[in-house]
Design a protein around this motif. Structure first.
Motif, mmCIF file in Angstrom:
data_model
loop_
_atom_site.group_PDB
_atom_site.id
_atom_site.type_symbol
_atom_site.label_atom_id
_atom_site.label_comp_id
_atom_site.label_asym_id
_atom_site.label_seq_id
_atom_site.Cartn_x
_atom_site.Cartn_y
_atom_site.Cartn_z
ATOM 1 N N ILE A 77 1.021 -1.192 0.073
ATOM 2 C CA ILE A 77 -0.091 0.051 -0.214
ATOM 3 C C ILE A 77 1.141 1.331 -0.072
ATOM 4 C CG2 ILE A 77 -0.296 -0.385 2.567
ATOM 5 C CD1 ILE A 77 -2.619 1.321 2.387
ATOM 6 N N VAL A 78 0.597 2.118 -0.914
ATOM 7 C CA VAL A 78 1.709 3.107 -1.116
ATOM 8 C C VAL A 78 1.254 4.386 -0.273
ATOM 9 C CG1 VAL A 78 2.659 4.793 -2.681
ATOM 10 C CG2 VAL A 78 1.862 2.470 -3.428
ATOM 11 N N ARG A 118 -6.622 6.810 2.540
ATOM 12 C CA ARG A 118 -5.467 5.982 2.565
ATOM 13 C C ARG A 118 -5.457 5.355 4.015
ATOM 14 N NH1 ARG A 118 -1.931 5.347 -1.904
ATOM 15 N NH2 ARG A 118 -3.686 6.321 -2.661
ATOM 16 N N ILE A 119 -5.683 5.984 5.094
ATOM 17 C CA ILE A 119 -5.401 5.631 6.303
ATOM 18 C C ILE A 119 -6.496 4.596 6.875
ATOM 19 C CG2 ILE A 119 -5.522 6.365 8.899
ATOM 20 C CD1 ILE A 119 -2.950 6.724 7.497
ATOM 21 N N ASN A 120 -7.770 5.024 6.097
ATOM 22 C CA ASN A 120 -8.624 3.890 6.332
ATOM 23 C C ASN A 120 -8.390 2.675 5.637
ATOM 24 O OD1 ASN A 120 -10.218 5.894 7.966
ATOM 25 N ND2 ASN A 120 -11.626 6.214 6.142
ATOM 26 N N ASP A 166 -8.061 -1.138 7.647
ATOM 27 C CA ASP A 166 -8.636 -2.322 7.292
ATOM 28 C C ASP A 166 -7.397 -3.589 7.219
ATOM 29 O OD1 ASP A 166 -10.984 -1.156 6.655
ATOM 30 O OD2 ASP A 166 -10.675 -0.895 4.595
ATOM 31 N N ILE A 167 -6.096 -2.901 6.790
ATOM 32 C CA ILE A 167 -5.245 -3.960 6.717
ATOM 33 C C ILE A 167 -4.779 -4.564 7.959
ATOM 34 C CG2 ILE A 167 -2.915 -4.584 5.874
ATOM 35 C CD1 ILE A 167 -3.619 -2.344 3.607
ATOM 36 N N ASP A 223 -3.981 9.125 16.086
ATOM 37 C CA ASP A 223 -5.071 9.079 16.866
ATOM 38 C C ASP A 223 -6.121 8.276 15.990
ATOM 39 O OD1 ASP A 223 -6.957 9.954 18.905
ATOM 40 O OD2 ASP A 223 -7.833 10.985 17.022
ATOM 41 N N GLN A 224 -6.137 8.451 14.645
ATOM 42 C CA GLN A 224 -7.345 7.403 13.747
ATOM 43 C C GLN A 224 -7.000 6.000 14.076
ATOM 44 O OE1 GLN A 224 -10.062 8.509 12.105
ATOM 45 N NE2 GLN A 224 -9.963 9.966 13.295
#
Lengths: 701, 513
Positions: free
Chosen positions: B40-41, B56-58, B62-63, B98-99
């Motif tokens: 994942i880039v 991208r962070i979401n 998931d990963i 934080d996310q």
């Protein structure tokens, strides 16, 4: 000499080669060497095979014709040409089926007092019995459907045996009605006064049909049956695969009609009405002179009794390695174990799962399920494992053809029990058969893997020939984990140690292996390839075989079904021999042997050499590495190759002939049965010698 | 079943992948049970937009959640989640942490460049030990990070010199970015920019004695890709001529052309020129016989740290020894009074070891005290009058091997307050530290100040001390044959702070020995 390996003349048409396979099955129904009820079974199989063939293949070809798809198949046939050829062949086959039943099997059965009677043949007692049976049992479950201006042609279910009826009402135009022959009732009813006299259900309905249409005159009654397109149309972008498949299953019941089978005796009026209403062509209509839906003969010949008309029962033998042992992990830890089904029992696979489900050291169980049996002990153990707090991951392939509904049922059940269920991958069918058990042992995490050429299905494991392998090899364990990580979406890519995985590496690696043999042959060494598979269709693989054959590699192929390679073409495929075995058990193993200059590389696989296996399915090919097991697989392979009873060989014209019979008749399946019995016996005997010398410590009073 | 303490999980969010390793110890060695490199880039966004999008962070979450599922299968409780450049350099890194916490429950540790380097050095030393170089072989180790360049010298099992330069690959590109479009030969600009570093490094390094250069760090991976060299276990030898040929090839090329030339990702292409610039600079200084790429990596090192096999303690001690050696090396570049430093080190440790009950600190803190003892007077080379302040700057700017910036700050504060004033309530910089850090600094400082007083005259008068702690008293017996009036006076002054921190006033008792 150079060959254009894309030339049409080097490939057979897949549909025709499949039909020829079905013809070989039909020949077993005709074969007087087989017991009578087994012949009925073979006949029944040819019929259910054809059903699927029409529902999927013929439907597909019809769609191609409809879409004006012009591309030719590798043998150079257009869709329309294929359709015509198929229709011609199946018409021929239907006649052969009729002849097989009417001329060969039924008279033989009659000689042995097994009778399929008509109403006219019955005595009073029997007639009364039927009348009573009709009123009490049949009548409540049938619904007549009339067809007239206000009631259009009904939506008839796929494969449903139906009676078409022509009625007359005083002073009005004759009109049609339909009655379905209820599939919930046995197709053949045993008559009183004889243990072996039967009458077909549709004949009873016909006899008493008047009571359904009081006030009308019944002019004609004829059974017929339609086959519909049943190829699921699954949207690959579907967000919820489960929902999408449930939706398309509902659609399957309404797929367009592809075939009409109707009694030969049916009057032209009925034939015309059905043809028009279903918008079928003459090529789609098959007139049956024996019995419709011969597939029902399966249940009939499986009924208890009549043992003298069946094969001598064979009980799958316990594996000498596992017999009497409680801790399967301990054995597998020490060495790889191979099971040859159905000669050896499938029980150890269930036992292994059961032990894993209840073992406190087991952390996780991961398994792929493609087809499972009705009351599956596999499922039961997985549920048990989840209840015991194990992490259970199951990939249930919802797209397993004709098992979709059953698999949805299992998937939901497993999910309810707390298993992590994946409903297959979008765009790919998961066909590989693999089971991984992760165990936390004293010296660390240990993985146990079972892989097989056959499904985790305890019922078919008694009928299909397959080979399964248990191993605790570290690298294979890693690969198994990596595979499940891919399947669960935990990972996206991986490097494989020992497994070859479709659609990633299997095909290219297989072709490389063929190439390697070719290079050996070019170097003046012996190039030898031996393969056992169900189907051979992939053009790239076939090309590789041809090239290898040109350069002198000896290639022996045992292909049960579809096989589009042509052996024996001068200078091209003279080194290729193709055989096919149709026997008591369904040949289902996939064994790939590369001689590798005397140091053989042997693989087993879930995959056939078909594009669908290699490109559109998740499949694995795994090596057999232990010397003892390699030897065993070589022995299996060689016995299969020397079979001269159930083997047919393919001629350069694509036809199949008996192999030249030598004085020693070698029926490989029978011999495998005997070998399994012998090796279990000898294990028992060698154990009991120690028993004999067991000192007696206590004397009974 | 209970958690599996024999297993460790490591999650690493890198620029182009998220890694999961599940490791266990088998026969004293680390063995991976699960190895997932999920592509994942992330770095590209950081580089191009300075911020990582939440989309991208979401996806990353998931990963990560899948990774957590897999770790749960093994019932893992020991795990660590780290990130480096990709997240570190992103302007919204705090929100990302934080996310990730909210969506996955994971505590993401963003490693500083220096921490990453330490982990890699640790792993590198482990494999160097196995390689068995001769005691005479001098090896230049270089860690090429995105934000910094570490140079170290290794000989006979230890690193004895280390130097940090703030010219990481990403940093170089960023700094020089405005020039990319202005020059036809960007590579040349990079080399020019690096030439000042080249000159100063040449001055400090014993260049002619160095035969081997070993490069490490994630940023060097593209070297192998371009040269199409397969990954080996520990070290990959690079054909120097082939590599030097490439230097010529990238002259007069822009990043876009390089991207096409070598079929690299954007991020790789952009980093290639600064990376090669650094190589070229090093080869100009050292002219090595062999150039090796080390496969030492963060993941292996983290697994080692979490699982702590028997060999870990040995390696850790060894690495600590390297930390001390490089500190001494650093101090000697400031002409420190070695004997005085030795004396303070010795007495500090004596007090530290004797007062464990009083201070409650562990071995890592002991190491910090040791380093502080060695370096505390280095500032004298700059300014005798305010030398403590100068020592503080040296520590903060030198980035001593093996220490994080947090630890450097602790040591810096110790040396800053070691001679004159102690931290006061109006000292804003000190007050801004977390209370636990302040207490730690004060404890170590109190000990160092006492130890320093025993060698007030820098004449090594006091040979030994011994410490006796009872319920009411703390007596320090000071062995010296020479009178110790000055030392006692100094001790009285410095023990005030000790009493403030520990609530007990130490007694100075001279023992004539």
């Amino acid at each position: 000499m150079s060959f254009n390996l894309d030339s049409y003349k080097y490939y057979l048409n897949r549909e025709i080669t499949w039909l020829k396979f079905n013809d070989r099955v039909l020949n077993e129904a005709i074969n007087e060497g087989n017991p009578l009820f087994e012949r009925l079974k073979f006949l029944s199989i040819t019929s259910s095979n054809l059903d699927e063939f029409f529902m999927i293949r013929v439907a597909g070809i019809k769609e191609q014709i409809e879409a004006k798809y012009e591309k030719k198949d590798p043998s150079g046939m257009t869709a329309l040409e294929q359709f015509k050829e198929i229709s011609k062949y199946v018409h021929f086959m239907v006649k052969k089926q009729d002849k097989c039943l009417n001329k060969y099997i039924l008279p033989e059965l009659k000689k042995r007092s097994v009778n399929f009677l008509n109403v006219e043949d019955l005595n009073k007692n029997q007639y009364d019995f039927l009348k009573n049976y009709f009123n009490s049992t049949i009548y409540p479950v049938i619904t007549p459907m009339a067809i007239d201006q206000s009631r259009p042609f009904p939506l008839l279910p796929n494969k449903m045996l139906t009676q078409a009826i022509l009625l007359n009402e005083d002073g009005k135009k004759p009109f049609f009605a339909m009655v379905q022959v209820p599939p919930v009732l046995p197709r053949f009813i045993r008559l009183p006064g004889s243990k072996s006299s039967f009458i077909a259900l549709e004949k009873i309905i016909k006899e008493f049909i008047n009571s359904l249409f009081i006030g009308y005159e019944v002019l004609e009654v004829s059974p017929f049956r339609i086959t519909r397109n049943a190829d699921l149309n699954i949207n690959d972008d579907a967000m919820d695969l489960l929902e999408e498949i449930e939706k398309s299953l509902r659609q399957r019941r309404m797929g367009f009609p592809v075939r009409l089978e109707i009694a030969k005796t049916a009057p032209a009026k009925i034939k015309q009405m059905l043809k028009d209403s279903l918008s079928l062509e003459n090529e789609d209509i098959y007139e049956i002179d024996s019995m419709l839906n011969l597939a029902d003969l399966m249940k009939f010949s499986n009924q208890k009794g009549f043992e003298k008309f069946k094969y001598r029962p064979f009980i799958p033998q316990p594996s000498p390695v596992f017999f009497g042992k409680k801790d399967l992990f301990k054995i597998i830890r020490k060495k790889d174990v191979l099971l040859h089904h159905p000669y050896e029992s499938f029980e150890p696979v269930i036992d292994f799962l059961e032990q894993a489900a209840n073992d406190p050291d087991v952390l996780a169980i991961k398994q792929t399920l493609y087809r499972v049996s009705g009351d599956s002990p596999v499922i039961k153990n997985l549920i048990k494992a989840a209840e015991n707090g194990k992490q259970v991951t199951v990939l249930v392939e919802l797209k397993a053809r004709f098992d979709e509904e059953r698999n949805i049922h299992w998937a939901k059940k497993l999910e309810d029990a707390g298993c992590y269920v994946i409903y297959g991958l979008v765009g790919l069918k998961t066909h590989t058969k693999i089971l991984l058990v992760v165990r936390n042992e004293e010296d660390g995490i240990k993985r146990y893997v079972h892989m097989s050429t056959g499904n985790y299905n305890d019922s078919t494991a008694k009928l299909y020939t397959d080979i399964g392998l248990f191993t605790s090899d570290d690298l294979i364990g890693q690969d198994a984990s990596a595979l499940f990580n891919l399947l669960t979406g935990y990972s996206k890519e991986t490097n494989w140690n020992k497994l070859y995985v479709a659609p990633l590496t299997l095909k290219s690696s297989f072709i490389e292996m063929v190439e390697k043999e070719r290079k050996l042959a070019l170097e003046g060494k012996k190039g030898i390839i031996k393969c056992v598979m169900n189907s051979l269709l992939d053009k790239d693989v076939i090309k590789a075989f041809y090239k290898a054959s040109i350069d002198g590699v000896q290639i022996d192929l045992v292909v049960r079904g579809i096989c589009t390679i042509i052996p024996g073409i001068k200078n091209l495929s003279e080194n290729i021999r193709v055989r096919s075995i149709v026997g008591r058990f369904l040949e289902h193993s996939r064994i790939y042997y590369f001689d590798n200059d005397g140091d053989p590389k042997i693989y087993l696989s879930s995959a056939d050499m078909m594009p669908r296996n290699l490109v559109r399915r998740v499949e694995t090919m795994f090596p057999i590495e232990s010397e003892a097991l390699k030897k065993r697989v070589v022995d299996i392979l060689n016995l299969i190759l020397t079979d001269n009873v159930k083997t047919k060989r393919e001629l350069p014209n694509g036809n199949y002939r008996m192999v030249r019979s030598s004085p020693d008749k070698i029926n490989s399946q029978e011999l495998f049965c005997q070998m399994a019995i012998d090796s279990f016996k000898s294990m028992i005997n060698s154990n009991s010698t120690t028993e004999k010398f067991k000192p007696q410590y206590k004397i009974k009073e | 079943m209970s958690a599996n303490s024999k297993l460790a999980g490591i999650i690493y969010i890198a620029s182009e992948s998220i890694y999961l390793r599940i490791a266990q110890i088998v026969n004293g060695n680390i063995k991976y049970i699960e190895k997932i490199d999920y592509p994942i880039v992330i770095g590209k966004e950081t580089y191009k937009k300075r911020k990582i999008s939440f989309k991208r962070i979401n996806k990353a979450c998931d990963i990560l959640n899948n990774f957590i599922k897999l770790m749960n299968e093994y019932k893992i409780e020991n795990y660590k989640t780290v990130a480096t450049t990709a997240i570190r350099e992103s302007e919204n890194s705090e929100y990302i942490v934080d996310q990730i916490k909210i969506k996955t429950g994971l505590d993401l540790n963003i490693l500083e460049d220096s921490e990453e380097k330490n982990y890699i050095y640790l792993d590198l030393i482990k494999s160097l030990d196995a390689k068995k170089y001769g005691p005479q072989d001098k090896i230049l180790i270089t860690y090429i990070g995105s934000g910094s360049l570490g140079i170290a010298l290794y000989q006979n099992g230890n690193i004895f010199f280390s130097q940090n330069i703030r010219i990481g690959t990403l940093k170089l590109t960023e700094t020089l970015a405005p020039l990319i479009t202005k020059t036809p030969n960007f590579f040349e600009i990079i080399l020019e920019f690096l030439s000042s570093f080249r000159k100063s490094l040449k001055n400090i390094l014993p260049a002619e004695e160095i035969n081997y250069v070993i490069a490490c760090g994630k940023e060097i991976d593209i070297t192998r890709t371009i040269l199409e060299i397969p990954k080996k276990n520990d070290f990959t030898q690079i054909d120097l001529d082939a590599l030097k040929n490439l230097f010529d090839k990238i002259e007069f090329k822009n990043p876009d052309q390089i991207h096409k030339m070598f079929n690299l990702s954007d991020y790789e292409a952009i980093n290639l020129m600064p990376l090669f610039g650094v190589y070229k600079m090093l080869f100009d200084i050292v002219d090595p016989k062999k150039f090796l790429m080390s496969e030492a990596n963060l993941l292996d090192s983290l697994a080692y740290e979490i699982l702590k096999p028997k060999s870990f303690k040995i390696l850790q001690d060894k690495y600590n020894e390297s930390i001390i050696l490089t500190t001494k090396n650093l101090a000697s570049r400031f002409y420190y009074d070695e004997e005085h430093a030795l004396s303070v080190e010795k007495h500090s440790l004596k007090i530290f070891d004797s007062l464990k009950k009083l201070h409650g600190l562990g071995s890592r803190e002991r190491l910090l005290l040791r380093v502080a003892s060695i370096i505390h007077d280095a500032g004298k080379a700059i300014n005798i009058k305010n030398h403590a302040e100068s020592s503080y700057y040296i520590v903060k700017e030198s980035e001593i091997l093996g220490l994080s910036s947090r630890e450097l700050n602790i040591i810096g504060n110790i040396v800053r307050y070691h001679s004159g004033n102690t931290p006061a309530l109006n000292d804003q910089e000190f007050l801004s530290l977390p209370v636990t850090e302040r207490v730690l600094i004060s404890k170590l400082l109190a000990i160092l100040r006492l130890a320093d007083s025993f060698d007030r005259a820098h004449d090594n008068k006091v040979k030994n001390i011994s410490v006796k702690l009872s319920k009411k008293n703390l007596i320090i017996y000071v062995e010296s044959i020479i009178p110790t009036y000055l030392e006692k006076w100094s001790f009285e002054v410095k023990s005030e702070f000790f009493e403030e921190v520990f609530g007990i006033k130490p007694d100075f008792r001279r023992v004539i020995k």
